[in-house]
Scaffold this motif. Structure first.
Motif, PDB file in Angstrom:
ATOM      1  N   GLU A 234       0.820  -1.215   0.000  1.00 27.12           N
ATOM      2  CA  GLU A 234       0.000   0.000   0.000  1.00 27.12           C
ATOM      3  C   GLU A 234       0.854   1.266   0.000  1.00 27.12           C
ATOM      4  OE1 GLU A 234      -3.457   0.275   0.273  1.00 27.12           O
ATOM      5  OE2 GLU A 234      -3.859  -1.872   0.261  1.00 27.12           O
ATOM      6  N   ALA A 235       2.165   1.118   0.093  1.00 28.54           N
ATOM      7  CA  ALA A 235       3.077   2.267   0.067  1.00 28.54           C
ATOM      8  C   ALA A 235       4.323   1.865  -0.714  1.00 28.54           C
ATOM      9  CB  ALA A 235       3.445   2.698   1.488  1.00 28.54           C
ATOM     10  N   PHE A 236       5.099   2.853  -1.124  1.00 27.76           N
ATOM     11  CA  PHE A 236       6.318   2.535  -1.873  1.00 27.76           C
ATOM     12  C   PHE A 236       7.488   3.382  -1.391  1.00 27.76           C
ATOM     13  CE2 PHE A 236       3.819   5.445  -4.532  1.00 27.76           C
ATOM     14  CZ  PHE A 236       4.728   6.484  -4.777  1.00 27.76           C
ATOM     15  N   LEU A 237       8.680   2.816  -1.572  1.00 31.13           N
ATOM     16  CA  LEU A 237       9.920   3.408  -1.088  1.00 31.13           C
ATOM     17  C   LEU A 237      10.207   4.729  -1.809  1.00 31.13           C
ATOM     18  CD1 LEU A 237      12.442   2.854   0.741  1.00 31.13           C
ATOM     19  CD2 LEU A 237      13.484   1.787  -1.276  1.00 31.13           C
ATOM     20  N   ALA A 238      10.556   5.756  -1.035  1.00 24.07           N
ATOM     21  CA  ALA A 238      10.832   7.071  -1.618  1.00 24.07           C
ATOM     22  C   ALA A 238      11.810   7.833  -0.734  1.00 24.07           C
ATOM     23  CB  ALA A 238       9.544   7.871  -1.783  1.00 24.07           C
ATOM     24  N   VAL A 239      12.491   8.796  -1.344  1.00 24.78           N
ATOM     25  CA  VAL A 239      13.254   9.789  -0.602  1.00 24.78           C
ATOM     26  C   VAL A 239      12.672  11.147  -0.959  1.00 24.78           C
ATOM     27  CG1 VAL A 239      15.504  10.766  -0.065  1.00 24.78           C
ATOM     28  CG2 VAL A 239      15.328   8.356  -0.701  1.00 24.78           C
TER      29      VAL A 239
END
Length: 408
Positions: A234-239
Motif C-alpha cells: 500500500e506504500a512505496f519506497l521514496a526519498v
C-alpha cells in the motif's frame, strides 16, 4: 502527505560503499555490463540482472528476474545485507562541491499517488513499467527509491536537523564522487513527530522514478483486487527532499544529422522559426537564461535566442525551453516528430559542450539548453500536464541499494 517508516534490508556500514550503486536507468547496456564486471557484488548486478547473461539475451526473460532474486539472496547469505525489523525513517544527505541536499527516506502512500496528492509530470512506457513490476515481484522488494520533491517546511527542516546531530549510520563517497551520509531514526517519539509533520504537506512531486512508482502502484492495485488490505504494497519506497535544495542540470540533445539541410538552409529555417542566430567563437559556456540555446552545427557553435513573444498562451508546458526547441526546431525543421521513438536523437545530462560536440561529429547537431527549474516542474504538475521527454536531469542521483523494502 502520508509518509510511513520502513522496515528493510540494508547493507552493513562496512560494505555499503561497494554495494550501493547509481540507479539502473542511468546506465546504457554497455556501461552497466562494464560496471558490474568491476563490481560484481554491487546492487547494480541485482538491479540490472541481464548483465549476468550474454550480450543480446532478452533482458525481460523470466530467468533474468530469477537471477535478480538469486543475487539478492546471495548478498544476504554473505553478510552484505542485514534485516532492520524496527520501523525507522532514514535521513539521506548528499554533498557534491558546495551543493548539499538532505531528504527523508520512508514509504509514500499509494493513495497519495492515486488521488493526486503526489503529482507526476512524465508518461511511463509500458515495457519499462512491466520490467519494474517483474523485478519487484521476483525480488519481493521495492529496491529503488522514488525521488520526490515537496514544498519547503521549517518544521520538517528542524526535525531532520535535530536527528543529524547523532553519528551517521553511513558516511562514504560513492563512485560518482558524491559524499553520501545516512542517519537512522528509530526513537518512537521522533518517528511519530516526523510522520505528523509530513501530514501538513499538501502535495508532493515525483522528480525522478516515475516507472518505479507506477510499478509499485500497479502491484498494489492487483493485490487490492485479490482482496488484500493493510498490505506493505500500500506504500512505496521514496526519498523526499525540500524543493529549494534540489539541483537540475540541463538535459541536452544530440541529433545524428541535419535532415538534409545545408548550413545556410538550416540558419534560414531557424530565423523563420523566430530565433536569432549568432556565431560563437570557440566553445560556449552554458546558456545564461531561458530562451537561449547553444547549437553545434557544421563544425562550430552558434548562440540561438528566442523571446516570450514566440510563446502563446499561459500553458506552462509550451513555455518551456525544451518544448520551444521541439515544437519549432526538432519537429518542423529536423523531422523528429516523436523524440520518444526517433533513433536520430539522443539525450545527455551533465555532459560538457566539448563532449556533446564530439558526439555530434561533422554531420550532426548538438543543442545545449538552459536547465528546467523545479518551479517549472511544479507548475506543469499542478496544471495536470506532462513535461516533454527528457526535460530534467536531477543531480546528484539517488543511490539504489541503501534500503530494500520487503513487501512479501
Amino acid at each position: 502527505m502520508r509518509i510511513e517508516p520502513i522496515t528493510c534490508l540494508r547493507p552493513t556500514p562496512e560494505r555499503v560503499a561497494e554495494f550501493a550503486a547509481l540507479p539502473y536507468d542511468v546506465f546504457t547496456d554497455e556501461e552497466a555490463r562494464a560496471f558490474v564486471a568491476e563490481h560484481p557484488t554491487s546492487f547494480l548486478a541485482i538491479d540490472r540482472p541481464e548483465t549476468s547473461f550474454e550480450v543480446g539475451h532478452d533482458p525481460y526473460g523470466e530467468e533474468v528476474y530469477a537471477k535478480a532474486q538469486e543475487l539478492l539472496r546471495d548478498r544476504q547469505l554473505d553478510g552484505t545485507l542485514v534485516r532492520d525489523e524496527k520501523p525507522c525513517y532514514y535521513i539521506y544527505e548528499q554533498r557534491v562541491g558546495d551543493h548539499v541536499q538532505t531528504g527523508l527516506m520512508g514509504a509514500v502512500s499509494v493513495d497519495d499517488y492515486l488521488d493526486g496528492t503526489l503529482r507526476q509530470h512524465e508518461l511511463t512506457l509500458p515495457a519499462k513499467e512491466l520490467d519494474r513490476v517483474s523485478h519487484i515481484t521476483r525480488t519481493r522488494a521495492q529496491t529503488g527509491p522514488v525521488f520526490v520533491a515537496y514544498p519547503d517546511s521549517m518544521a520538517i527542516d528542524f526535525l531532520l536537523d535535530a536527528a543529524r546531530q547523532a553519528s551517521p549510520l553511513y558516511d562514504f563517497v560513492s563512485a560518482d564522487g558524491v559524499r553520501q551520509r545516512v542517519w537512522r531514526i528509530a526513537r518512537e517519539v521522533a518517528v511519530e513527530a516526523i510522520g505528523v509533520a509530513f501530514t501538513t504537506i499538501e502535495r508532493g512531486y515525483i522528480a525522478d522514478g516515475h516507472h518505479r512508482a507506477a510499478a509499485a502502484v500497479r502491484i498494489c492495485e492487483d493485490r487490492r483486487e485479490a482482496g488484500r488490505r493493510n498490505d506493505p504494497a500500500e506504500a512505496f519506497l521514496a526519498v523526499l527532499f525540500p524543493a529549494s535544495q534540489l539541483r537540475i542540470l540541463s538535459y541536452d540533445r544530440v541529433v545524428a544529422d541535419t535532415n538534409g539541410l545545408e548550413e545556410e538552409e538550416l540558419m534560414s529555417a531557424l530565423r523563420s522559426a523566430g530565433f536569432s542566430c549568432e556565431p560563437y567563437t570557440g566553445v560556449p559556456s552554458r546558456p545564461e537564461g531561458r530562451g537561449e540555446y547553444a547549437m553545434y552545427a557544421f563544425g562550430h557553435w552558434h548562440t540561438l535566442r528566442t523571446n516570450g513573444a514566440n510563446v502563446s498562451g499561459d500553458d506552462p508546458v509550451s513555455a518551456m525551453d525544451v518544448s520551444i526547441l521541439q515544437d519549432r526546431v526538432l519537429g518542423p525543421i529536423l523531422g523528429i516528430d516523436d523524440p520518444r521513438t526517433s533513433s536520430r536523437i539522443s539525450f545527455f545530462g551533465g555532459e560538457s559542450p566539448e563532449d556533446l560536440a564530439r558526439r555530434a561529429g561533422n554531420g550532426g547537431l548538438a543543442f545545449l539548453l538552459y536547465p528546467t527549474s523545479v518551479d517549472e516542474l511544479m507548475a506543469v504538475s499542478d496544471a495536470g500536464e506532462l513535461m516533454p521527454p527528457k526535460s530534467t536531469w536531477f543531480d546528484p542521483k539517488l543511490l539504489s541499494g541503501l534500503a530494500l523494502r520487503r513487501i512479501w
